[in-house]
Design an enzyme around this catalytic site. Structure first.
Site, PDB file in Angstrom:
ATOM      1  N   THR A   1       0.720   4.165  -2.818  1.00  0.00           N
ATOM      2  CA  THR A   1       1.874   5.023  -2.589  1.00  0.00           C
ATOM      3  C   THR A   1       1.790   6.281  -3.452  1.00  0.00           C
ATOM      4  OG1 THR A   1       3.231   3.085  -2.145  1.00  0.00           O
ATOM      5  CG2 THR A   1       4.389   5.139  -2.606  1.00  0.00           C
TER       6      THR A   1
ATOM      7  N   CYS B   1       7.579  -0.714  -6.960  1.00  0.00           N
ATOM      8  CA  CYS B   1       7.817   0.074  -5.736  1.00  0.00           C
ATOM      9  C   CYS B   1       9.123   0.860  -5.818  1.00  0.00           C
ATOM     10  CB  CYS B   1       7.826  -0.848  -4.516  1.00  0.00           C
ATOM     11  SG  CYS B   1       6.218  -1.562  -4.126  1.00  0.00           S
TER      12      CYS B   1
ATOM     13  N   ARG C   1       5.809  -6.518 -13.681  1.00  0.00           N
ATOM     14  CA  ARG C   1       5.772  -5.069 -13.868  1.00  0.00           C
ATOM     15  C   ARG C   1       7.141  -4.419 -13.693  1.00  0.00           C
ATOM     16  NH1 ARG C   1       1.108  -3.261  -9.867  1.00  0.00           N
ATOM     17  NH2 ARG C   1       1.902  -5.100  -8.776  1.00  0.00           N
TER      18      ARG C   1
END
Length: 366
Positions: A107, A247, A318
């Site tokens: 991304t 994300c 994370r």
């Protein structure tokens, strides 16, 4: 070969001669022993593929297609950290040959593939885009811990540096994705589509998080309000909570970084980020207020946090916002312990003091 790369490798191996490369020797050793610490792929599937995993760069030679699935995190200043992407391009560039195709899944902000990745590939290889090699971009849509929507069940966006590249990229993914593909006209469109998917979710969650702050002052149960509102057919049923992970809590910063380069101030996106970043402190401060209200001394209080990964049924630590809650409470109360059977021990030891980590669920009397 993480949450994105490993499932992709497994599916591609059914159709093509495929090599799985990762820099981590431990990761490769685990996979060669048919063990996936991300819990995405079962041992039976990995056992027959164990000879295809490698951490040796010379195995990057003599390939037709390279697919890059490295992470794209942010640094302490919340700017894009492009080191993993740069290193991957450097490694591929050394082995790139005429006729090769490089596909990126990581991304990024719109334009990064053409502005950042391609120049590195050209410089290292001495080859020219669309003359000697081609590039594609097909953003990942993996949802870690989701057993209902796996790689092959999610429609794949595809793009290429020219019409031939798009045709090849689309053909590769169409051969493994049951849900089909969605070709777009340019790499920038594909990059933008991916980054706004998570930005939209971030803003929607920020709205309900802000509402929960308001409803707390009004002494109203936020979830009951949402349940009532959700009886209307077009209401979007988002719920308040922590927004972490690699994300939703990261991708909007890629988009805002590019926006600022262009002299555009993305007020709504940054406002949503600010709201979601404030929730861990809101949770910890409300707990402390409740302790004080009930005349419970901080120095006598022990807190147990259950669940440490960034989402349920997933071992990924994370950018988990639970750590922010821990840090805030640990400064005030007598003791904070943590427990999560999904979390990897090495990750726990890296983030939390050893004395705070419980190996098993404590009994009620404790």
């Amino acid at each position: 070969l993480g949450y994105v790369g490993l499932p992709l490798f497994v599916e591609l191996s059914k159709k093509f001669e495929t090599t799985g490369f990762d820099l981590s020797k431990k990761r490769i050793k685990d996979l060669q022993n048919a063990k996936d610490t991300t819990n995405e792929i079962n041992s039976k599937k990995l056992f027959n593929l164990k000879d295809s995993f490698t951490d040796k760069r010379d195995k990057l030679k003599n390939q037709n297609v390279y697919i890059v699935t490295v992470p794209t995190p942010i640094n302490k200043n919340k700017d894009p950290d492009l080191i993993p992407l740069k290193n991957a391009c450097n490694d591929i560039g050394k082995f790139l040959e005429k006729g090769n195709l490089v596909v990126f899944e990581s991304t990024v902000y719109p334009g990064l593939t053409e502005e950042f990745c391609i120049p590195i590939l050209e410089e290292i290889s001495g080859l020219k885009l669309n003359k000697d090699f081609m590039v594609g971009y097909s953003p990942e849509r993996i949802n870690p811990g989701d057993n209902d929507r796996k790689l092959t069940d999610i429609k794949k966006i595809t793009s290429g540096s020219n019409s031939k590249a798009l045709q090849i990229v689309d053909g590769i993914y169409k051969s493994i994705i049951k849900a089909g593909t969605y070709p777009v006209k340019s790499i920038k469109i594909a990059e933008a589509a991916k980054v706004i998917e998570n930005t939209q979710r971030d803003i929607n969650i920020a709205l309900v998080n802000e509402l929960s702050l308001l409803f707390k002052k009004l002494n109203i149960d936020t979830n009951e309000v949402i349940d009532a509102a959700a009886t209307k057919w077009n209401f979007l049923d988002f719920r308040p909570g922590l927004v972490g992970g690699h994300c939703i809590g990261v991708d909007p910063y890629y988009l805002t970084h590019k926006a600022k380069q262009l002299g555009f101030e993305p007020k709504m996106i940054l406002s949503g980020r600010q709201t979601n970043e404030s929730i861990p402190e809101f949770i910890s401060q409300n707990l402390l207020k409740d302790l004080k209200k009930n005349k419970i001394q901080f120095k006598e209080t022990r807190v147990l946090i259950l669940g440490l990964t960034f989402k349920e049924d997933c071992p990924d630590m994370r950018n988990s916002k639970v750590k922010d809650i821990f840090d805030s409470l640990n400064k005030k109360v007598s003791q904070v312990n943590v427990y999560d059977p999904f979390a990897q021990k090495n990750d726990l030891l890296e983030l939390y003091p050893k004395g705070s980590i419980l190996n098993k669920m404590p009994s009620k009397k404790n």
